[in-house]
Design a protein around this motif. Structure first.
Motif, PDB file in Angstrom:
ATOM      1  N   SER A   1      29.682  58.872  70.265  1.00 47.39           N
ATOM      2  CA  SER A   1      31.084  59.243  70.049  1.00 47.39           C
ATOM      3  C   SER A   1      31.629  59.971  71.267  1.00 47.39           C
ATOM      4  CB  SER A   1      31.232  60.120  68.811  1.00 47.39           C
ATOM      5  OG  SER A   1      30.917  59.378  67.654  1.00 47.39           O
TER       6      SER A   1
ATOM      7  N   LEU B   1      25.579  51.636  67.073  1.00 53.17           N
ATOM      8  CA  LEU B   1      24.760  52.665  66.429  1.00 53.17           C
ATOM      9  C   LEU B   1      23.354  52.147  66.126  1.00 53.17           C
ATOM     10  CD1 LEU B   1      27.279  54.384  64.006  1.00 53.17           C
ATOM     11  CD2 LEU B   1      26.090  55.449  65.936  1.00 53.17           C
TER      12      LEU B   1
ATOM     13  N   HIS C   1      20.386  58.766  63.468  1.00 56.52           N
ATOM     14  CA  HIS C   1      21.792  58.722  63.064  1.00 56.52           C
ATOM     15  C   HIS C   1      22.560  59.906  63.663  1.00 56.52           C
ATOM     16  CE1 HIS C   1      25.358  57.961  60.705  1.00 56.52           C
ATOM     17  NE2 HIS C   1      25.338  59.233  60.350  1.00 56.52           N
ATOM     18  N   THR C   2      22.009  61.093  63.532  1.00 53.06           N
ATOM     19  CA  THR C   2      22.683  62.298  64.045  1.00 53.06           C
ATOM     20  C   THR C   2      22.841  62.238  65.561  1.00 53.06           C
ATOM     21  OG1 THR C   2      21.787  63.588  62.211  1.00 53.06           O
ATOM     22  CG2 THR C   2      22.558  64.823  64.131  1.00 53.06           C
TER      23      THR C   2
ATOM     24  N   GLN D   1      34.873  56.114  67.882  1.00 48.21           N
ATOM     25  CA  GLN D   1      33.791  55.872  66.927  1.00 48.21           C
ATOM     26  C   GLN D   1      32.993  54.649  67.361  1.00 48.21           C
ATOM     27  OE1 GLN D   1      32.824  57.675  64.388  1.00 48.21           O
ATOM     28  NE2 GLN D   1      31.305  56.244  63.644  1.00 48.21           N
TER      29      GLN D   1
ATOM     30  N   CYS E   1      22.580  59.643  67.694  1.00 49.34           N
ATOM     31  CA  CYS E   1      23.365  58.507  68.183  1.00 49.34           C
ATOM     32  C   CYS E   1      24.859  58.711  67.908  1.00 49.34           C
ATOM     33  CB  CYS E   1      22.867  57.209  67.559  1.00 49.34           C
ATOM     34  SG  CYS E   1      21.195  56.767  68.085  1.00 49.34           S
ATOM     35  N   GLN E   2      25.192  59.211  66.732  1.00 48.71           N
ATOM     36  CA  GLN E   2      26.595  59.460  66.398  1.00 48.71           C
ATOM     37  C   GLN E   2      27.202  60.438  67.398  1.00 48.71           C
ATOM     38  OE1 GLN E   2      28.097  57.848  63.687  1.00 48.71           O
ATOM     39  NE2 GLN E   2      29.992  58.610  64.495  1.00 48.71           N
ATOM     40  N   GLN E   3      26.491  61.537  67.678  1.00 47.71           N
ATOM     41  CA  GLN E   3      26.997  62.553  68.613  1.00 47.71           C
ATOM     42  C   GLN E   3      27.109  61.995  70.028  1.00 47.71           C
ATOM     43  OE1 GLN E   3      24.152  65.743  68.073  1.00 47.71           O
ATOM     44  NE2 GLN E   3      25.724  67.010  67.127  1.00 47.71           N
TER      45      GLN E   3
END
Length: 190
Positions: free
Chosen positions: A154, A166, A146-147, A160, A149-151
């Motif tokens: 984005s 994601l 999660h961390t 987003q 992939c989000q970084q």
């Protein structure tokens, strides 16, 4: 199910049965065939019935798509004269610059409109198998996914990322090093 169903070109069904073939109108050197012939991308799938789409495209680009029940494998062959970069790297002999982050920095997260091999994008959806695999991803690994992939997404997308984007990334982080994830999923009854 991806292993059967019509083969479409620009949204129109062109091959309904196997074996069959189709000449793309207006493109004399572009042909599609659908049969059981071809070499497997992943030896773990040798026990399954083959459903293989062969695309011979312009400029000696050849795409082989192996259709399975819940995903596809593909092989892309093209002349060395093409500038190549993407998920499999840039083929410059330096694996250190083939990370997802560096590819996204060079090219972005998606193929640019003017560089697509096909006339439009297709809808991406997650299969039940992907969701079941994510459900068994260890919690620490899923949090890491999660961390990361989000970084990465984005920054690469400039916006987003969608839930599907994601979750596709999560799957890569959780199981990307497992070259036999499909075999594992089938053994687990997914």
């Amino acid at each position: 199910c991806m292993e059967d169903g019509d083969i479409t070109v620009d949204g129109q069904a062109v091959m309904h049965t196997m074996p069959s073939s189709y000449q793309i109108p207006g493109v004399p050197d572009a042909r599609i065939t659908y049969n059981t012939n071809g070499h497997l991308v992943d030896g773990a799938t040798k026990e399954f019935e083959r459903h293989i789409v062969h695309m011979e495209l312009r400029q000696n680009v050849r795409l082989t798509i192996l259709r399975w029940g819940n995903y596809v494998d593909f092989r892309l062959a093209m002349p060395d004269s093409f500038a190549t970069d993407g998920a499999c790297g840039n083929f410059n002999g330096n694996p250190d610059d083939d990370t997802t982050e560096l590819v996204f920095q060079r090219d972005g997260a998606r193929v640019k409109e003017g560089e697509m091999l096909f006339s439009h994008r297709t809808e991406v959806r997650l299969t039940d198998t992907v969701q079941k695999l994510l459900d068994i991803c260890p919690p620490q690994q899923l949090e890491k996914a999660h961390t990361e992939c989000q970084q990465e997404m984005s920054g690469a997308l400039g916006t987003q990322p969608s839930e599907i984007q994601l979750k596709s990334c999560y799957l890569d982080v959780c199981f990307g090093s497992n070259e036999h994830a499909l075999q594992m999923a089938k053994q687990l009854g997914f």
